[in-house]
Enzyme design. Structure first.
Site, PDB file in Angstrom:
ATOM      1  N   VAL A   6     -36.619 -26.271  22.167  1.00  0.00           N
ATOM      2  CA  VAL A   6     -36.796 -26.258  20.714  1.00  0.00           C
ATOM      3  C   VAL A   6     -36.782 -24.854  20.087  1.00  0.00           C
ATOM      4  O   VAL A   6     -36.818 -24.720  18.876  1.00  0.00           O
ATOM      5  CB  VAL A   6     -38.078 -27.007  20.268  1.00  0.00           C
ATOM      6  CG1 VAL A   6     -37.918 -28.505  20.424  1.00  0.00           C
ATOM      7  CG2 VAL A   6     -39.311 -26.499  20.992  1.00  0.00           C
ATOM      8  N   TYR A  25     -48.111 -25.153  31.653  1.00  0.00           N
ATOM      9  CA  TYR A  25     -46.945 -25.764  30.982  1.00  0.00           C
ATOM     10  C   TYR A  25     -46.619 -24.981  29.695  1.00  0.00           C
ATOM     11  O   TYR A  25     -45.471 -24.602  29.459  1.00  0.00           O
ATOM     12  CB  TYR A  25     -47.231 -27.243  30.666  1.00  0.00           C
ATOM     13  CG  TYR A  25     -46.220 -27.860  29.725  1.00  0.00           C
ATOM     14  CD1 TYR A  25     -45.006 -28.343  30.203  1.00  0.00           C
ATOM     15  CD2 TYR A  25     -46.463 -27.924  28.355  1.00  0.00           C
ATOM     16  CE1 TYR A  25     -44.058 -28.885  29.336  1.00  0.00           C
ATOM     17  CE2 TYR A  25     -45.529 -28.470  27.492  1.00  0.00           C
ATOM     18  CZ  TYR A  25     -44.328 -28.944  27.973  1.00  0.00           C
ATOM     19  OH  TYR A  25     -43.391 -29.461  27.105  1.00  0.00           O
ATOM     20  N   SER A  72     -38.191 -26.000  26.554  1.00  0.00           N
ATOM     21  CA  SER A  72     -37.946 -27.028  27.581  1.00  0.00           C
ATOM     22  C   SER A  72     -36.860 -26.674  28.583  1.00  0.00           C
ATOM     23  O   SER A  72     -36.663 -27.415  29.550  1.00  0.00           O
ATOM     24  CB  SER A  72     -37.620 -28.357  26.926  1.00  0.00           C
ATOM     25  OG  SER A  72     -38.804 -28.891  26.415  1.00  0.00           O
ATOM     26  N   TYR A 106     -32.608 -35.528  26.220  1.00  0.00           N
ATOM     27  CA  TYR A 106     -33.514 -36.526  25.647  1.00  0.00           C
ATOM     28  C   TYR A 106     -32.784 -37.771  25.163  1.00  0.00           C
ATOM     29  O   TYR A 106     -31.932 -38.286  25.874  1.00  0.00           O
ATOM     30  CB  TYR A 106     -34.346 -35.908  24.511  1.00  0.00           C
ATOM     31  CG  TYR A 106     -35.063 -34.633  24.872  1.00  0.00           C
ATOM     32  CD1 TYR A 106     -35.797 -34.542  26.039  1.00  0.00           C
ATOM     33  CD2 TYR A 106     -35.022 -33.522  24.050  1.00  0.00           C
ATOM     34  CE1 TYR A 106     -36.485 -33.381  26.373  1.00  0.00           C
ATOM     35  CE2 TYR A 106     -35.703 -32.359  24.367  1.00  0.00           C
ATOM     36  CZ  TYR A 106     -36.428 -32.300  25.532  1.00  0.00           C
ATOM     37  OH  TYR A 106     -37.097 -31.159  25.854  1.00  0.00           O
ATOM     38  N   LYS A 160     -38.059 -26.652  32.060  1.00  0.00           N
ATOM     39  CA  LYS A 160     -38.389 -27.874  32.826  1.00  0.00           C
ATOM     40  C   LYS A 160     -37.569 -28.057  34.104  1.00  0.00           C
ATOM     41  O   LYS A 160     -38.137 -28.357  35.158  1.00  0.00           O
ATOM     42  CB  LYS A 160     -38.292 -29.105  31.920  1.00  0.00           C
ATOM     43  CG  LYS A 160     -39.432 -29.152  30.902  1.00  0.00           C
ATOM     44  CD  LYS A 160     -39.225 -30.249  29.861  1.00  0.00           C
ATOM     45  CE  LYS A 160     -40.384 -30.264  28.869  1.00  0.00           C
ATOM     46  NZ  LYS A 160     -40.096 -31.014  27.651  1.00  0.00           N
TER      47      LYS A 160
HETATM   48  N1  GLU Z   1     -42.971 -26.455  24.421  1.00  0.00           N
HETATM   49  C1  GLU Z   1     -42.302 -27.515  23.726  1.00  0.00           C
HETATM   50  C2  GLU Z   1     -43.206 -28.728  23.619  1.00  0.00           C
HETATM   51  O1  GLU Z   1     -43.845 -29.060  24.557  1.00  0.00           O
HETATM   52  C3  GLU Z   1     -41.029 -27.851  24.432  1.00  0.00           C
HETATM   53  C4  GLU Z   1     -40.212 -28.936  23.767  1.00  0.00           C
HETATM   54  C5  GLU Z   1     -38.710 -28.686  23.841  1.00  0.00           C
HETATM   55  O2  GLU Z   1     -38.274 -27.537  23.977  1.00  0.00           O
HETATM   56  O3  GLU Z   1     -37.951 -29.659  23.746  1.00  0.00           O
HETATM   57  O4  GLU Z   1     -43.310 -29.360  22.616  1.00  0.00           O
END
Ligand code: GLU
Length: 306
Positions: free
Chosen positions: A260, A190, A64, A242, A67
């Site tokens: 993650v 994505y 993420s 988050y 993003k």
């Molecule tokens: N590729 C992961 C997902 O979509 C990213 C989530 C993250 O890094 O918080 O679940």
């Protein structure tokens, strides 16, 4: 800029390495192969000088942390007004992959830092005439990192096969006309930008480009307009961590984004980019050692933007 930074990083590494709290993410099978002992911390100052300690050259995927950069690319291509017709600017107070707010709310994803918002923003990205959207994203991200980045095909395929919840989010977004007809291709993109490979040292350069008003500190290339840096950092500050974004803003006080894989990036505007990598995660999906390290740096050097 900061005295004894190298010694401080070394001390943090030594103190935090024995901490084995948290769990490696296993909902994406390929991520479960990570080594829990890996830990790296790197700081790149806006002068371009990098300080690092630990496993700062071990590769991992952005997850993420991609993003904010995808959001930045959409801002560049479409402008803020068009982007925010499709995605909001409010934190959700929910987990990164929560689907609930989409159903009960305005059917517009709350912000670009959660999965729903990032999938919608990815769908907005233009297809250049001369290259694929993936190559375009890779080139754009590479400008932040100051090095040529590539994709980890295994992680991408692993998430593509197992990402049922993201697929559900994408379908819901399609139902609400927040993504176009070709949304399956955008979902693939994505998964791909989440699977771009980086290391801690180069991630600190990505953060430093944002800290430096959008200009990479050593290549001196302008990667993003200053006004869009403001947009990206505001949303990282309010939504990047988050459902612990409020606590992070209170305790650490600098915009940050976690992934993650164990990646964590924080930006101290006008001063430095900070990156950590350690795959043991807390319940919200943030690296335990990384969060502690950045919090300690903020406390010690008074880095809070306030
Ligand atoms: N590729 C992961 C997902 O979509 C990213 C989530 C993250 O890094 O918080 O679940």
């Amino acid at each position: 800029v900061i005295p004894h930074l190298q010694e401080t990083l070394q001390e943090l590494y030594t103190t935090l390495l024995p901490n084995r709290d948290g769990r490696i993410a296993d909902y994406i099978p390929e991520l479960s192969r990570a080594n829990p002992d890996h830990f790296g911390i790197a700081v790149t100052e806006v002068s371009g000088k990098t300080f690092k300690t630990g496993d700062t050259e071990v590769p991992f995927t952005l997850q993420s942390v991609s993003k904010p950069f995808v959001y930045a690319l959409a801002l560049k291509e479409l402008g803020a007004e068009a982007v925010h017709k499709m995605v909001g600017t409010e934190p959700t107070g929910m987990a990164f992959n929560s689907i609930i707010r989409l159903e009960e709310g305005s059917d517009k994803p709350h912000n670009p830092m959660i999965n729903a918002g990032a999938i919608a923003v990815t769908d907005l990205l233009k297809t250049p005439k001369d290259k694929s959207r993936l190559d375009h994203v890779l080139e754009y991200f590479s400008d932040y990192a100051g090095t040529k980045l590539h994709l980890d095909e295994k992680t991408y395929l692993s998430e593509r096969l197992s990402g049922h919840k993201n697929r559900a989010i994408a379908h819901l977004l399609r139902q609400y006309n927040r993504v176009g007809e070709d949304f399956e291709a955008s979902l693939d993109l994505y998964f791909q930008h989440c699977s771009i490979v980086i290391d801690t040292a180069h991630l600190s350069q990505m953060a430093a480009t944002l800290a430096n008003g959008g200009i990479h500190p050593t290549t001196l290339k302008r990667v993003i307009d200053a006004r869009h840096v403001k947009d990206v950092l505001s949303l990282m500050f309010t939504c990047g961590m988050y459902d612990s974004s409020g606590e992070w803003a209170y305790a650490v006080g600098i915009p940050a984004k976690s992934g993650v894989s164990g990646a964590l990036m924080a930006v101290v505007p006008g001063k430095m980019g900070i990156a950590t990598f350690s795959p043991l995660l807390n319940r919200q999906g943030h690296s335990v050692r990384g969060s502690l390290a950045i919090r300690a740096l903020s406390e010690k050097f008074g880095l809070s933007v306030f």
